[in-house]
Design an enzyme around this catalytic site. Structure first.
Site, PDB file in Angstrom:
ATOM      1  N   GLY A   1       0.877  -1.186   0.000  1.00 50.82           N
ATOM      2  CA  GLY A   1       0.000   0.000   0.000  1.00 50.82           C
ATOM      3  C   GLY A   1       0.906   1.225   0.000  1.00 50.82           C
ATOM      4  CB  ALA A   2       2.609   3.016  -2.579  1.00 51.57           C
TER       5      ALA A   2
ATOM      6  CG  HIS B   1      -7.996   1.413  15.681  1.00 48.61           C
ATOM      7  ND1 HIS B   1      -7.649   2.497  16.438  1.00 48.61           N
ATOM      8  CD2 HIS B   1      -7.766   1.773  14.394  1.00 48.61           C
ATOM      9  CE1 HIS B   1      -7.229   3.471  15.637  1.00 48.61           C
ATOM     10  NE2 HIS B   1      -7.305   3.057  14.394  1.00 48.61           N
TER      11      HIS B   1
ATOM     12  CG  ASN C   1     -10.097  -2.104   3.630  1.00 47.56           C
ATOM     13  OD1 ASN C   1      -9.992  -1.867   2.424  1.00 47.56           O
ATOM     14  ND2 ASN C   1     -10.017  -1.158   4.546  1.00 47.56           N
TER      15      ASN C   1
END
Ligand code: APR
Length: 313
Positions: A9-10, A175, A95
């Site tokens: 993942g950039a 989270h 995701n």
């Protein structure tokens, strides 16, 4: 010999994390993304910053996994990020599919790595990565607690006008909205936070911490936080590569600790060369214990949704 860190993942989180690791010079960085040219361009730009920063590390971008082979740590940030009005849970199934395909590649190319999961909803993605990788539980860990704790520490430091270094704290749990700031673990220069601020003010800071990610999403409008998340990733990478054995709040697989079994939840861990080397069990108040279990139940719901979606496919 330098270590090798792959970041999948950039985008905002991945590229900024890659930059933080590259800048320190102790690890070569491989950046992977599906978008052609994106990881290559960002990695080349990073590499060219080396002479100015004094980093001899290598940075390399790719759309495949061949160059990632034998990585010591692989950080998974690939996926979609939140937009205003979305919760982290809204990202779940999209995701899940992205993380699943990435983890299969990573496990094949770097079977000995420590897998650091960042994609949201974090706890559920860590669980997925653990199940699919076949790695032992100590080698799959999630990043969330350091970020949530950093938000809490920033707000407390600003409130009391002290250095962030003076504020220690632990935010545990999932989270998300159910995260659990452990007030008994919060100290400012050795003094319990509860002696320095009235409980109503602490409650307000806790609420701002819970909403910390959404506060940034609402400001940015087109994406979610990445400076603080990438700083937290870099701290975890360092603790692993240098075997620092820091005690950090991370998302780890519990097998009975805190009364939770078979689930990834945020707890204090000892993080070293072996990954999660130990789960540290704090004494929690009854309320905190109940909140942690509620938080675990919320994670369990997401895990169940993923299981049903996988069966349906
Ligand atoms: N393989 C590799 N990269 C992928 C894949 C895939 N299968 N699918 C998507 N990506 C890439 C995208 O092309 C994009 O460059 O993941 C990158 C995600 O970057 P951003 O959209 O900028 O998102 P970011 O802010 O970095 O957040 C990534 O981290 O904090 C979490 O909630 C956040 O889940 C989100 C993740």
């Amino acid at each position: 010999m330098r270590s090798k860190v792959t970041i999948v993942g950039a985008g905002n989180v991945g590229a900024t994390a890659a930059q933080r690791v590259f800048d320190r010079g102790y690890a070569d960085v491989v950046l992977v993304d599906i978008v052609e040219g994106l990881p290559q361009g960002k990695a080349l730009d990073m590499l060219e910053s080396g002479p100015v920063l004094g980093s001899d590390a290598l940075a390399f971008g790719s759309n495949g996994y061949g160059d990632t082979a034998g990585s010591d740590v692989v950080v998974v940030t690939s996926g979609i990020a939140r937009k205003p009005g979305m919760s982290r849970d809204d990202l779940l199934l999209t995701n899940m599919r992205i993380v699943s395909s990435v983890v299969e590649e990573v496990a094949g190319h770097s079977p000995g790595c420590i897998l650091l999961v960042v994609t949201n909803p974090l706890d559920a993605m860590a669980q997925r990565a653990y199940e699919l990788s076949g790695f032992p539980k100590n080698r799959v860990v999630g990043m969330a607690g350091i970020l949530d704790t950093a938000r809490f520490r920033s707000f407390v430091a600003a409130e009391l006008n002290v250095s962030v270094d003076a504020v220690s704290a632990f935010v545990l749990g999932g989270h998300g909205d159910t995260m659990v700031p452990v007030i008994g673990s919060a100290f400012v220069g050795g003094t319990p936070l509860s002696k320095l601020l009235p409980s109503e003010r602490i409650d307000e800071i806790v609420q701002r911490t819970r909403d910390g990610g959404a506060e940034i999403v609402n400001l940015l409008k087109t994406g979610s936080a990445f400076y603080a998340p990438s700083a937290a990733i870099a701290q975890m990478v360092e603790s692993i590569l240098f075997d620092k054995k820091e005690i950090l709040p991370c998302t780890a697989y519990l097998e009975g600790e805190y009364g939770i079994d078979g689930l990834y939840v945020g707890v204090p861990v000892k993080l070293g060369a072996g990954g999660v080397e130990e789960i540290i069990e704090f004494d929690l108040t009854e309320d905190e214990d109940a909140a942690l279990r509620r938080s675990a139940a919320a994670v369990r719901e997401l895990v169940d949704v993923m299981a049903r979606a996988s069966e349906a496919n």
